[in-house]
Write an enzyme that holds these catalytic residues in place. Structure first.
Site, PDB file in Angstrom:
ATOM      1  N   HIS A  77       0.820  -1.218   0.000  1.00 45.23           N
ATOM      2  CA  HIS A  77       0.000   0.000   0.000  1.00 45.23           C
ATOM      3  C   HIS A  77       0.847   1.258   0.000  1.00 45.23           C
ATOM      4  O   HIS A  77       1.963   1.275   0.509  1.00 45.23           O
ATOM      5  CB  HIS A  77      -1.018   0.000   1.139  1.00 45.23           C
ATOM      6  CG  HIS A  77      -0.444  -0.011   2.525  1.00 45.23           C
ATOM      7  ND1 HIS A  77      -0.154   1.143   3.211  1.00 45.23           N
ATOM      8  CD2 HIS A  77      -0.139  -1.029   3.367  1.00 45.23           C
ATOM      9  CE1 HIS A  77       0.305   0.827   4.424  1.00 45.23           C
ATOM     10  NE2 HIS A  77       0.336  -0.483   4.540  1.00 45.23           N
ATOM     11  N   ASP A  79      -0.121   4.387   1.144  1.00 44.24           N
ATOM     12  CA  ASP A  79      -0.361   5.405   2.176  1.00 44.24           C
ATOM     13  C   ASP A  79       0.339   5.040   3.486  1.00 44.24           C
ATOM     14  O   ASP A  79       0.722   3.890   3.696  1.00 44.24           O
ATOM     15  CB  ASP A  79      -1.862   5.583   2.411  1.00 44.24           C
ATOM     16  CG  ASP A  79      -2.532   4.310   2.911  1.00 44.24           C
ATOM     17  OD1 ASP A  79      -2.142   3.215   2.467  1.00 44.24           O
ATOM     18  OD2 ASP A  79      -3.436   4.401   3.764  1.00 44.24           O
ATOM     19  N   ASP A 107       6.282   0.733   6.578  1.00 44.00           N
ATOM     20  CA  ASP A 107       4.901   0.263   6.425  1.00 44.00           C
ATOM     21  C   ASP A 107       4.201   1.263   5.514  1.00 44.00           C
ATOM     22  O   ASP A 107       3.772   2.292   5.971  1.00 44.00           O
ATOM     23  CB  ASP A 107       4.243   0.181   7.797  1.00 44.00           C
ATOM     24  CG  ASP A 107       2.752  -0.072   7.727  1.00 44.00           C
ATOM     25  OD1 ASP A 107       2.273  -0.506   6.683  1.00 44.00           O
ATOM     26  OD2 ASP A 107       2.059   0.197   8.739  1.00 44.00           O
ATOM     27  N   GLU A 140      -4.973   1.985   2.747  1.00 43.66           N
ATOM     28  CA  GLU A 140      -4.928   0.807   3.631  1.00 43.66           C
ATOM     29  C   GLU A 140      -5.062   1.237   5.080  1.00 43.66           C
ATOM     30  O   GLU A 140      -5.712   0.582   5.881  1.00 43.66           O
ATOM     31  CB  GLU A 140      -3.627   0.033   3.410  1.00 43.66           C
ATOM     32  CG  GLU A 140      -3.621  -1.375   4.016  1.00 43.66           C
ATOM     33  CD  GLU A 140      -3.164  -1.432   5.464  1.00 43.66           C
ATOM     34  OE1 GLU A 140      -3.325  -2.494   6.094  1.00 43.66           O
ATOM     35  OE2 GLU A 140      -2.666  -0.414   5.993  1.00 43.66           O
ATOM     36  N   GLU A 141      -4.421   2.355   5.397  1.00 46.54           N
ATOM     37  CA  GLU A 141      -4.419   2.815   6.792  1.00 46.54           C
ATOM     38  C   GLU A 141      -5.752   3.454   7.192  1.00 46.54           C
ATOM     39  O   GLU A 141      -5.925   3.854   8.330  1.00 46.54           O
ATOM     40  CB  GLU A 141      -3.262   3.799   7.024  1.00 46.54           C
ATOM     41  CG  GLU A 141      -1.873   3.237   6.714  1.00 46.54           C
ATOM     42  CD  GLU A 141      -1.402   2.159   7.690  1.00 46.54           C
ATOM     43  OE1 GLU A 141      -2.157   1.789   8.600  1.00 46.54           O
ATOM     44  OE2 GLU A 141      -0.262   1.678   7.516  1.00 46.54           O
ATOM     45  N   ASP A 164       3.141  -6.888   3.700  1.00 48.61           N
ATOM     46  CA  ASP A 164       2.734  -5.870   4.671  1.00 48.61           C
ATOM     47  C   ASP A 164       2.541  -6.447   6.071  1.00 48.61           C
ATOM     48  O   ASP A 164       1.486  -6.307   6.673  1.00 48.61           O
ATOM     49  CB  ASP A 164       1.421  -5.223   4.177  1.00 48.61           C
ATOM     50  CG  ASP A 164       1.066  -3.957   4.938  1.00 48.61           C
ATOM     51  OD1 ASP A 164       1.959  -3.389   5.602  1.00 48.61           O
ATOM     52  OD2 ASP A 164      -0.097  -3.536   4.853  1.00 48.61           O
ATOM     53  N   HIS A 345       3.821   2.431  12.951  1.00 53.65           N
ATOM     54  CA  HIS A 345       2.869   3.401  13.513  1.00 53.65           C
ATOM     55  C   HIS A 345       3.466   4.132  14.714  1.00 53.65           C
ATOM     56  O   HIS A 345       2.731   4.705  15.511  1.00 53.65           O
ATOM     57  CB  HIS A 345       1.535   2.735  13.892  1.00 53.65           C
ATOM     58  CG  HIS A 345       0.822   2.098  12.725  1.00 53.65           C
ATOM     59  ND1 HIS A 345      -0.498   1.737  12.770  1.00 53.65           N
ATOM     60  CD2 HIS A 345       1.258   1.786  11.481  1.00 53.65           C
ATOM     61  CE1 HIS A 345      -0.848   1.202  11.599  1.00 53.65           C
ATOM     62  NE2 HIS A 345       0.209   1.214  10.805  1.00 53.65           N
TER      63      HIS A 345
HETATM   64 ZN    ZN Z   1       0.793  -1.577   6.268  1.00 49.89          ZN
HETATM   65 CA    CA Z   2      -0.130  -0.018   8.917  1.00 50.20          CA
END
Ligand code: ZN
Ligand code: CA
Length: 372
Positions: A77, A79, A107, A140-141, A164, A345
């Site tokens: 992904h 984003d 990520d 995705e996020e 991922d 994150h």
């Molecule tokens: Zn991810």
């Molecule tokens: Ca993530």
């Protein structure tokens, strides 16, 4: 084989392109041009109109050199979470970090980097393969918004891999939970708290009692539930009239998820009724579960590929969802593979250069294994 310098350079370039979720335009444009330069057929779908994100999903296809071979796909992904703007990557002892003021964005730019390097590899060390598609998801996020809207008729792939997950390279996420979001509007009755409290019904009391009636936290090995927000606000001299509660439940098994959500809904409705109030409950399925075993082709091919690298295979289940959930749910078996990133994150997010370079190698082995 894998060009370590090129991998690092590509990764550093990607993490320095701002792409906080919903604001994916800049990275989408970069990727479209990149895939075109690499000679792939590239499309962006029209899902941005539905998701409200700046970009749709990008589908890039590398034509097979043997049309009789099966078609597979890889997904990552584009984003990131917040704070993900103006990332300044720092390399310390062969590990890449941010400067500590932002996330790094490994990520999932580690996944995108691996895809780009694989394409280079397939050009430099040609091997027989069918069509290989690369799907770079938007959003995705944002609860997997992009893959949720993805139209799988755009793909010819029989199965595929999301790049991922955290964990050691060689880890295959063979199962992941479905998730439902529960939103409840709890209505009581307002009254003057000092003069006539007996005329009122406190929505806060209803909600609080209902929550204590709910099974929450870890329900069993496969099921979890959590209240994310509890909002009821007003002056102290008014019996609170309205509370909004937002919760989630996840389970690897759909029937357990249904049972859990029903228990939460029942607690809210019965408590409200008993106390003279009302609870309106809305359920929203965010994404489906998936469950594969070592006998499924998608797992078997990856397992063989990992073996061919002389690495250890680890099959595991995750407590989180990924684009593999939506893709599997839409009928294209997809498992999530570990790419080695850590502490995602958070501002401590990092990834080893060794892992960055090993993922495209694993993918190359998957491509070779898929034609057997
Ligand atoms: Zn991810
Ligand atoms: Ca993530």
């Amino acid at each position: 084989m894998i060009n370590r310098e090129r991998v690092v350079e590509q990764f550093l370039t990607l993490v320095q392109i701002n792409s906080e979720t919903t604001k994916e335009r800049q990275i989408a444009d970069y990727l479209i041009e990149k895939f075109q330069d690499l000679g792939l057929k590239v499309e962006e779908d029209a899902t941005a109109e539905i998701t409200g994100h700046q970009a749709g999903n990008i589908i890039a296809t590398l034509k097979g050199n043997d049309p009789n071979k099966p078609s597979i796909y890889f997904t990552a992904h584009m984003d990131t979470v917040v704070p993900g703007n103006d990332v300044k990557p720092v390399i310390r002892e062969e590990t890449i970090y941010s400067d500590g003021t932002t996330i790094l964005g490994a990520d999932d730019k580690a996944g995108i980097t691996a895809i780009i390097e694989l394409i280079h590899q397939l050009k430099e060390q040609p091997t027989t393969h069918g069509d290989i598609s690369f799907v770079i998801m938007s959003g995705e996020e944002s609860s997997l918004a992009g893959s949720r809207q993805f139209d799988t008729s755009r793909l010819t792939a029989d199965y595929g891999y999301a790049l991922d997950s955290d964990g050691d390279i060689g880890t295959i996420i063979v199962g992941a939970p479905a998730q439902i979001r529960l939103t409840a509007l709890i209505k009581g009755k307002a009254a003057h708290a000092g003069v006539q409290p007996e005329k009122g019904v406190s929505a806060i009391s209803i909600a609080a009692k209902a929550v204590t009636q709910m099974p929450l936290g870890r329900i069993d090995q496969e099921t979890t539930a959590n209240i994310g927000s509890f909002e009821g606000k007003g002056p102290t001299n008014v019996v609170c009239e309205e509370v909004q509660l937002i919760a989630e439940a996840r389970s690897l098994k759909e029937d357990k998820l249904t049972k859990q959500v029903e228990a939460m809904e029942r607690a809210l409705k019965q408590t409200a009724e008993r106390m003279g109030g009302e609870a309106e409950v809305t359920l929203e399925k965010l994404y489906p579960n998936y469950n594969f075993t070592e006998t499924d082709q998608v797992v078997d091919v990856a397992t063989q590929a990992i073996k061919n690298m002389n690495k250890t295979t680890k099959l595991t289940v995750s407590g989180g969802g990924s684009d593999a959930n939506n893709m599997s749910g839409k009928g294209i078996p997809t498992v999530n593979l570990a790419v080695g990133y850590r502490h995602i994150h958070t501002k401590a997010e990092n990834i080893d250069i060794d892992d960055l370079t090993e993922v495209p190698l694993l993918m190359y082995h998957i491509v070779k294994e898929a034609v057997k």
